[in-house]
Design a protein around this motif. Sequence first.
Motif, short mmCIF file in Angstrom:
data_model
loop_
_atom_site.label_atom_id
_atom_site.label_comp_id
_atom_site.label_asym_id
_atom_site.label_seq_id
_atom_site.Cartn_x
_atom_site.Cartn_y
_atom_site.Cartn_z
N ILE A 36 -7.55 -5.79 3.67
CA ILE A 36 -8.84 -5.11 3.54
C ILE A 36 -9.63 -5.62 2.33
N PHE A 37 -8.94 -6.40 1.47
CA PHE A 37 -9.64 -6.94 0.30
C PHE A 37 -10.02 -8.41 0.51
N SER A 91 0.82 -1.22 0.00
CA SER A 91 0.00 0.00 0.00
C SER A 91 0.85 1.27 0.00
N VAL A 92 0.49 2.17 -0.89
CA VAL A 92 1.17 3.47 -0.98
C VAL A 92 1.13 4.20 0.37
N TYR A 93 -0.06 4.27 0.96
CA TYR A 93 -0.20 5.08 2.18
C TYR A 93 0.47 4.42 3.38
N LYS A 128 -9.95 1.64 5.46
CA LYS A 128 -8.73 1.77 4.66
C LYS A 128 -7.49 1.49 5.50
N ILE A 129 -6.36 1.46 4.84
CA ILE A 129 -5.08 1.32 5.52
C ILE A 129 -4.21 2.52 5.15
N PRO A 130 -3.34 2.98 6.08
CA PRO A 130 -3.01 2.37 7.37
C PRO A 130 -3.91 2.87 8.51
N TYR A 140 -1.85 10.46 -6.56
CA TYR A 140 -2.40 9.13 -6.22
C TYR A 140 -3.56 8.75 -7.15
N GLU A 160 -5.65 8.03 9.02
CA GLU A 160 -5.35 9.09 8.05
C GLU A 160 -3.84 9.37 8.10
N THR A 161 -3.22 9.10 6.96
CA THR A 161 -1.75 9.13 6.88
C THR A 161 -1.17 10.51 7.23
N GLY A 162 -1.89 11.56 6.83
CA GLY A 162 -1.41 12.91 7.14
C GLY A 162 -1.31 13.12 8.64
N1 LIG Z 1 -7.02 9.20 3.16
C1 LIG Z 1 -6.41 7.94 3.50
C2 LIG Z 1 -6.20 7.14 2.22
C3 LIG Z 1 -5.70 5.75 2.52
C4 LIG Z 1 -5.91 4.85 1.32
O1 LIG Z 1 -6.55 5.20 0.31
N2 LIG Z 1 -5.37 3.63 1.44
C5 LIG Z 1 -5.57 2.67 0.40
C6 LIG Z 1 -4.37 1.76 0.29
S1 LIG Z 1 -2.98 2.63 -0.38
C7 LIG Z 1 -6.76 1.82 0.76
O2 LIG Z 1 -6.97 1.52 1.92
N3 LIG Z 1 -7.53 1.43 -0.26
C8 LIG Z 1 -8.63 0.55 -0.08
C9 LIG Z 1 -9.93 1.15 -0.48
O3 LIG Z 1 -9.95 2.31 -0.93
O4 LIG Z 1 -10.94 0.44 -0.32
C10 LIG Z 1 -5.08 8.19 4.21
O5 LIG Z 1 -4.50 9.27 4.03
O6 LIG Z 1 -4.64 7.32 4.98
#
Ligand SMILES: N[C@@H](CCC(=O)N[C@@H](CS)C(=O)NCC(=O)O)C(=O)O
Length: 221
Positions: A45-46, A21-23, A63-65, A116, A76-78
């Motif tokens: 998560i999938f 995962s990018v985040y 979502k992750i992380p 992204y 929220e990564t931020g």
């Molecule tokens: N706004 C969130 C975005 C996190 C995000 O989009 N994570 C992706 C993985 S890189 C995710 O969980 N995707 C699964 C989905 O959107 O269902 C953050 O900043 O943490």
Amino acid sequence: MTVPARPMETERPQLYGANHSVYVRIARLALQEKGVAYDLVPVDIFAEDGVPAAHRQRHPFGKIPAFEHGDFRLYETGAITRYVDEAFDGPALQPVEAKTRARMNQIISIADGYVYPQMVWGLYVECIEKSKREEAPDEARVENARGVARITLDVLAGMLSEQRWMCGDTLTLADLYLAPMIDYALEVPELRQMLVEHRKLGDWWQRVTALESFRETQSSS
Ligand SMILES: N[C@@H](CCC(=O)N[C@@H](CS)C(=O)NCC(=O)O)C(=O)O
């Protein structure tokens, strides 16, 4: 007088997510650049049955992380990366000066809002992931993403200018946000070519890929 303790420094942070995962990688880069020992706790998560219930408790949006430091929970990564920077010793990852800090926050917004969705999803997923699954790309989406990618790389090259890192001489969260996104994006040959055309960005990318934190968080490592 009670001196406020730095928050729970003895607790080892837990980061929930997957290493592709990018985040999650952005959060890992921040932890590693700060020299913070942490555990990466795998979450799928999938999964066929959907987001695991325990994870929904940690992250209502699934979502992750997600992150825990003692009894402090955060998503929220931020928020996670800024907390990591401020709660732990180690090199500062956010500029103090107002204008430079604003520039860093602007680049983070560009990463979230354009890099992204367009360069990772609109180009990498459409052109690379879908072709691995023998699915046709959505051409309209790719065309739109291509236009946004051109603007994005021009903008980032302009902001970088002659600097070592996106916000000056020191590595900041702006670099750490862009790194995992650009890493995926560069799997797309036309994006690699666009990067080559921006020599300064290419030099910056060499510096990013030389970071120990970057190498240690590659999803293959
Ligand atoms: N706004 C969130 C975005 C996190 C995000 O989009 N994570 C992706 C993985 S890189 C995710 O969980 N995707 C699964 C989905 O959107 O269902 C953050 O900043 O943490």
